[in-house]
Motif scaffolding. Structure first.
Motif, short mmCIF file in Angstrom:
data_model
loop_
_atom_site.label_atom_id
_atom_site.label_comp_id
_atom_site.label_asym_id
_atom_site.label_seq_id
_atom_site.Cartn_x
_atom_site.Cartn_y
_atom_site.Cartn_z
N GLU A 1 47.43 21.43 30.34
CA GLU A 1 46.87 22.08 29.23
C GLU A 1 46.18 23.47 29.81
O GLU A 1 45.62 23.32 30.53
CB GLU A 1 45.91 21.34 28.57
CG GLU A 1 46.72 20.09 27.81
CD GLU A 1 45.48 19.25 26.78
OE1 GLU A 1 45.96 18.94 25.73
OE2 GLU A 1 44.53 19.32 27.13
N ASN A 2 46.92 24.54 29.22
CA ASN A 2 46.34 25.98 29.36
C ASN A 2 45.10 25.85 28.67
O ASN A 2 44.99 26.17 27.57
CB ASN A 2 47.12 26.82 28.89
CG ASN A 2 46.78 28.41 29.18
OD1 ASN A 2 45.81 28.57 29.94
ND2 ASN A 2 47.37 29.29 28.82
N THR A 3 43.80 26.00 29.38
CA THR A 3 42.50 25.81 28.47
C THR A 3 41.58 26.87 28.73
O THR A 3 41.34 27.37 30.05
CB THR A 3 41.98 24.35 29.19
OG1 THR A 3 42.70 23.33 28.72
CG2 THR A 3 40.46 24.36 28.24
N ALA A 4 41.22 27.59 27.56
CA ALA A 4 40.08 28.62 27.65
C ALA A 4 38.77 28.26 27.61
O ALA A 4 38.32 27.44 26.70
CB ALA A 4 40.48 29.82 26.77
N ASN A 5 37.78 28.47 28.30
CA ASN A 5 36.57 27.81 28.62
C ASN A 5 35.36 28.87 28.07
O ASN A 5 35.39 29.88 28.99
CB ASN A 5 36.23 27.16 29.86
CG ASN A 5 36.91 26.02 30.33
OD1 ASN A 5 36.76 25.10 29.66
ND2 ASN A 5 38.00 26.43 31.18
N HIS A 6 35.02 29.04 27.05
CA HIS A 6 33.77 29.93 26.58
C HIS A 6 32.56 29.27 26.58
O HIS A 6 32.25 28.31 25.78
CB HIS A 6 34.42 30.26 25.24
CG HIS A 6 35.25 31.22 24.98
ND1 HIS A 6 35.49 32.74 25.23
CD2 HIS A 6 36.72 30.79 24.71
CE1 HIS A 6 36.79 32.86 24.87
NE2 HIS A 6 37.40 31.99 24.73
N TYR A 7 31.84 29.70 27.76
CA TYR A 7 30.43 29.34 27.86
C TYR A 7 29.62 29.98 26.89
O TYR A 7 29.49 31.19 27.08
CB TYR A 7 29.74 29.29 29.36
CG TYR A 7 30.59 28.45 30.14
CD1 TYR A 7 30.08 27.27 30.66
CD2 TYR A 7 31.77 28.70 30.80
CE1 TYR A 7 30.74 26.69 31.69
CE2 TYR A 7 32.59 27.98 31.63
CZ TYR A 7 31.93 26.88 31.92
OH TYR A 7 32.64 26.07 32.94
N VAL A 8 28.73 29.36 26.17
CA VAL A 8 27.76 30.15 25.00
C VAL A 8 26.44 29.51 25.18
O VAL A 8 26.14 28.30 25.66
CB VAL A 8 28.40 29.95 23.78
CG1 VAL A 8 29.94 30.48 23.60
CG2 VAL A 8 28.28 28.45 23.20
N MET A 9 25.60 30.33 24.45
CA MET A 9 24.46 29.92 24.05
C MET A 9 24.25 29.90 22.47
O MET A 9 24.48 30.68 21.87
CB MET A 9 23.14 30.95 24.60
CG MET A 9 22.86 31.10 26.02
SD MET A 9 22.08 29.21 26.41
CE MET A 9 21.08 29.85 27.97
N ILE A 10 24.09 28.56 22.10
CA ILE A 10 23.71 28.59 20.51
C ILE A 10 22.29 28.98 20.17
O ILE A 10 21.52 28.77 20.86
CB ILE A 10 23.87 26.87 20.07
CG1 ILE A 10 25.12 26.23 20.75
CG2 ILE A 10 23.76 26.76 18.64
CD1 ILE A 10 25.00 24.86 20.75
#
Length: 257
Positions: A134-143
């Motif tokens: 699976e080609n997976t885009a990981n977006h690390y965020v601050m809620i």
């Protein structure tokens, strides 16, 4: 309850709160490392998500925090600060088998897709051993909550949501500010976005997808420092992620592939 009793309780509460702050440096967390914490995933719920029917109040289209259990209304959305982006090729065992953890995680520079094939009527990329990629885009965020206290989390996008990921990346790159030397692209962790959900469909099925809107630059300096620190921790490799099949499977099989 007498007014004097209420006043006494408020004074006691204030005293305890002051003690909390005084003792923060010796809070008992000394022996905890990054491996002792779970990074929350923000999961987009669909009709077949396990949380629907198991978690009180969980409905398709909502956003679910896998650590705190908090549910967010998908129409109202959540406010986030993007802190880092990493794309990966995640290798999984055939669904229904294996431990539910990835077999392997390949970097975006890998040629793993060149070693895959597709089965008739199936858009998944399979290896000869039966595993799929699976080609997976990981977006690390601050809620960002209403109290402006930030909370780190991870949003994974794959399949139909990869186009949303690319759109978000383009939005971040196109943000411009004017500095002493003219226009420049500010760091991604300087901008605030609102993420909502909306129903999507095609001839293969229905699911919920992300909608992304840029709000503007951070105004709270403490938020900026927190987002910058999280970004630096990710770049340094200090943030560990434990993917599980449910975290990657948007819609848990309801979304067409």
């Amino acid at each position: 309850m007498a007014k004097t009793e209420i006043a006494t309780k408020k004074e006691n509460a204030l005293t305890v709160a002051m003690s909390f702050e005084d003792d923060a440096a010796a809070g008992g967390f000394d022996n905890m490392g990054q491996e002792d914490f779970a990074l929350p995933f923000l999961r987009l719920l669909t009709n077949t998500s396990p949380e629907v029917g198991e978690v009180e109040g969980a409905m398709p289209g909502m956003i679910y925090n896998t650590v705190t259990g908090q549910l967010y209304d998908g129409k109202k959305g959540i406010t986030v600060i993007p802190c880092a982006y990493i794309r990966q090729y995640i290798e999984w065992a055939p669904r229904g088998s294996g431990s539910g953890a990835p077999i392997s995680i390949h970097p975006a520079t890998s040629d793993i897709l060149s070693r895959t094939h597709r089965e008739p009527g199936d858009s998944k990329d399979y290896l000869d051993n039966g595993n799929y990629i699976e080609n997976t885009a990981n977006h690390y965020v601050m809620i960002v909550g209403e109290d402006d206290i930030p909370e780190p989390a991870l949003i994974t996008m794959k399949s139909t949501q990869l186009k949303k990921s690319r759109k978000w990346n383009s939005m971040m790159m196109s943000a411009k500010m004017i500095g002493k030397n003219g226009p420049y692209t500010p760091p991604m962790f300087s901008q605030v976005y609102r993420l909502t959900t909306q129903a999507e469909s095609n001839d293969k099925g229905k699911w919920f997808g992300w909608e992304i809107e840029r709000i503007g630059a951070i105004e709270n300096p403490d938020l900026y420092l927190a987002a910058k620190g999280f970004s630096q921790s990710i770049s340094a490799g200090d943030v560990k992620v434990k993917h599980a099949a449910e975290d990657i499977m948007e819609g848990s099989g309801a979304e067409p592939f």
